[in-house]
Design an enzyme around this catalytic site. Structure first.
Site, PDB file in Angstrom:
ATOM      1  N   LEU A  11       0.819  -1.220   0.000  1.00 33.11           N
ATOM      2  CA  LEU A  11       0.000   0.000   0.000  1.00 33.11           C
ATOM      3  C   LEU A  11       0.852   1.269   0.000  1.00 33.11           C
ATOM      4  O   LEU A  11       0.338   2.366   0.087  1.00 33.11           O
ATOM      5  CB  LEU A  11      -0.968  -0.011   1.189  1.00 33.11           C
ATOM      6  CG  LEU A  11      -1.950  -1.195   1.162  1.00 33.11           C
ATOM      7  CD1 LEU A  11      -2.896  -1.147   2.348  1.00 33.11           C
ATOM      8  CD2 LEU A  11      -2.748  -1.221  -0.142  1.00 33.11           C
ATOM      9  N   TYR A 140      16.938   5.451   8.750  1.00 35.47           N
ATOM     10  CA  TYR A 140      16.563   4.793   7.495  1.00 35.47           C
ATOM     11  C   TYR A 140      17.807   4.294   6.750  1.00 35.47           C
ATOM     12  O   TYR A 140      17.870   3.150   6.297  1.00 35.47           O
ATOM     13  CB  TYR A 140      15.800   5.815   6.659  1.00 35.47           C
ATOM     14  CG  TYR A 140      15.271   5.335   5.337  1.00 35.47           C
ATOM     15  CD1 TYR A 140      14.352   4.292   5.254  1.00 35.47           C
ATOM     16  CD2 TYR A 140      15.658   5.972   4.154  1.00 35.47           C
ATOM     17  CE1 TYR A 140      13.848   3.890   4.029  1.00 35.47           C
ATOM     18  CE2 TYR A 140      15.152   5.583   2.926  1.00 35.47           C
ATOM     19  CZ  TYR A 140      14.255   4.542   2.867  1.00 35.47           C
ATOM     20  OH  TYR A 140      13.743   4.153   1.657  1.00 35.47           O
ATOM     21  N   LYS A 144      18.941   0.465   5.878  1.00 34.03           N
ATOM     22  CA  LYS A 144      19.084   0.014   4.487  1.00 34.03           C
ATOM     23  C   LYS A 144      20.481  -0.536   4.236  1.00 34.03           C
ATOM     24  O   LYS A 144      20.641  -1.540   3.547  1.00 34.03           O
ATOM     25  CB  LYS A 144      18.758   1.157   3.516  1.00 34.03           C
ATOM     26  CG  LYS A 144      17.266   1.484   3.425  1.00 34.03           C
ATOM     27  CD  LYS A 144      16.471   0.312   2.863  1.00 34.03           C
ATOM     28  CE  LYS A 144      14.989   0.591   2.757  1.00 34.03           C
ATOM     29  NZ  LYS A 144      14.193  -0.624   2.441  1.00 34.03           N
TER      30      LYS A 144
HETATM   31  N1  SER Z   1      12.511   8.766  -0.968  1.00 34.45           N
HETATM   32  C1  SER Z   1      13.162   8.261   0.190  1.00 34.45           C
HETATM   33  C2  SER Z   1      13.017   9.187   1.329  1.00 34.45           C
HETATM   34  O1  SER Z   1      12.979  10.356   1.077  1.00 34.45           O
HETATM   35  C3  SER Z   1      14.617   8.020  -0.075  1.00 34.45           C
HETATM   36  O2  SER Z   1      14.817   6.721  -0.453  1.00 34.45           O
HETATM   37  O3  SER Z   1      12.989   8.778   2.431  1.00 34.45           O
END
Ligand code: SER
Length: 312
Positions: A11, A140, A144
């Site tokens: 989603l 983040y 990753k």
């Molecule tokens: N578009 C993503 C973000 O801004 C980057 O991978 O978190």
């Protein structure tokens, strides 16, 4: 054996478009969309699934005879900063569950999305190479990068066929992003088409790598369809299409909507964006599995305005 595909995190911005694309090729009956929400406005098969629930993931894969998993479940960069523990858990524990099931022989192929967020303040900013200094300082990005290393580990030790790309900021007209640092580049089109001015949360000169969603979906499909021997990197591939800053994007939009105005009020997301590359070198993806973008920046703006005009 026929392919049966499971998308986890269907989603989200990428999941919705990927679902449509995969249904087109494999048939609606062979693609299962899943997400944590109980139900979904999806034209096709939908299952409620929390990727952190390994038993439920296993039973769904077993019951359906799933051969390929696209694990898109994640909190994007801005949201993850607000909830580090969960951001990390969802990215890493979720992917661990998928990798373990592949190791045990229940899945043939996995797609996992990484991001330009794996790069950090010490990375060379221009034409950032595939292999370079990688010291992310966002939740983040740390997740990753760790995920990339685990993918490589499971490939080397257990021959798991896992593939992935480092998406730049993704811009499309069919679905909306949420909680990312590059979201401005989608939101700006909605304001411009409504005849409103746009207040940008990044500074006018923050250049970032970006890509049309159609190209991103094609990259995803192409890396998954490439012969295994062409996928020489089992971390994730740099892929690039265009780079621009908010001022350059606004100027291009003005060529179509002359009255459009933009203002700048950088917030906490500026700090994230400042650590990311301004442009990406994606030679390996081009050479190994033939990656090539279709949209440049003017092409993207034309396409977004054409398709969003009636929708907005
Ligand atoms: N578009 C993503 C973000 O801004 C980057 O991978 O978190």
């Amino acid at each position: 054996m026929a392919e049966k595909v499971l998308i986890i995190g269907s989603l989200g911005q990428v999941g919705r478009e990927l679902f449509e694309s995969l249904c087109g090729d494999y048939g609606v009956e062979n693609v299962i969309a899943s997400d944590v929400k109980e139900s979904a406005d999806i034209k096709g098969r939908y299952e409620q699934l929390d990727v952190l629930d390994k038993d439920r993931l296993y039973s769904l894969i077993k019951k359906e005879g799933v051969t390929q998993v696209y694990n898109l479940a994640a909190l994007l960069s801005a949201t993850a900063e607000k909830n580090p523990a969960f951001g990390w858990k969802l990215t890493i524990d979720g992917q661990f569950n998928v990798l373990e099931l592949a190791k045990e022989g229940h899945i043939k192929k996995i797609f996992w999305p990484s991001s330009i967020a794996v790069f950090g303040p010490t990375t060379p900013k221009q034409q950032t190479p595939q292999k370079t200094v990688i010291e992310p300082n966002t939740v983040y990005g740390i997740g990753k990068l760790a995920g990339e290393m685990w993918n490589q580990y499971y490939h080397e030790k257990f021959n798991v066929d896992v593939r992935g790309v480092r998406y730049p900021g993704l811009i499309g007209w069919k679905s909306l992003p949420g909680g990312g640092t590059t979201d401005y580049a989608v939101d700006i089109f909605y304001s411009a088409l409504r005849g409103e001015s746009f207040d940008c949360f990044l500074s006018h000169d923050t250049s970032l790598p970006m890509m049309h969603m159609e190209d991103a979906i094609r990259a995803t499909r192409e890396i998954m369809e490439a012969p295994a021997e062409n996928i020489k990197l089992r971390t994730c591939y740099n892929i690039s299409a265009m780079n621009f800053n908010p001022q350059q994007l606004a100027k291009e939009i003005k060529n179509h909507i002359p009255n459009f105005e933009i203002t700048y009020h950088p917030d906490y997301r500026q700090e994230i964006a400042s650590t990311w590359p301004a442009s990406i070198n994606d030679t390996e993806a081009r050479v190994h599995w033939g990656w090539k973008e279709k949209y440049d920046m003017p092409g993207l703006v034309r396409n977004m305005i054409k398709n969003l005009k009636d929708k907005v």
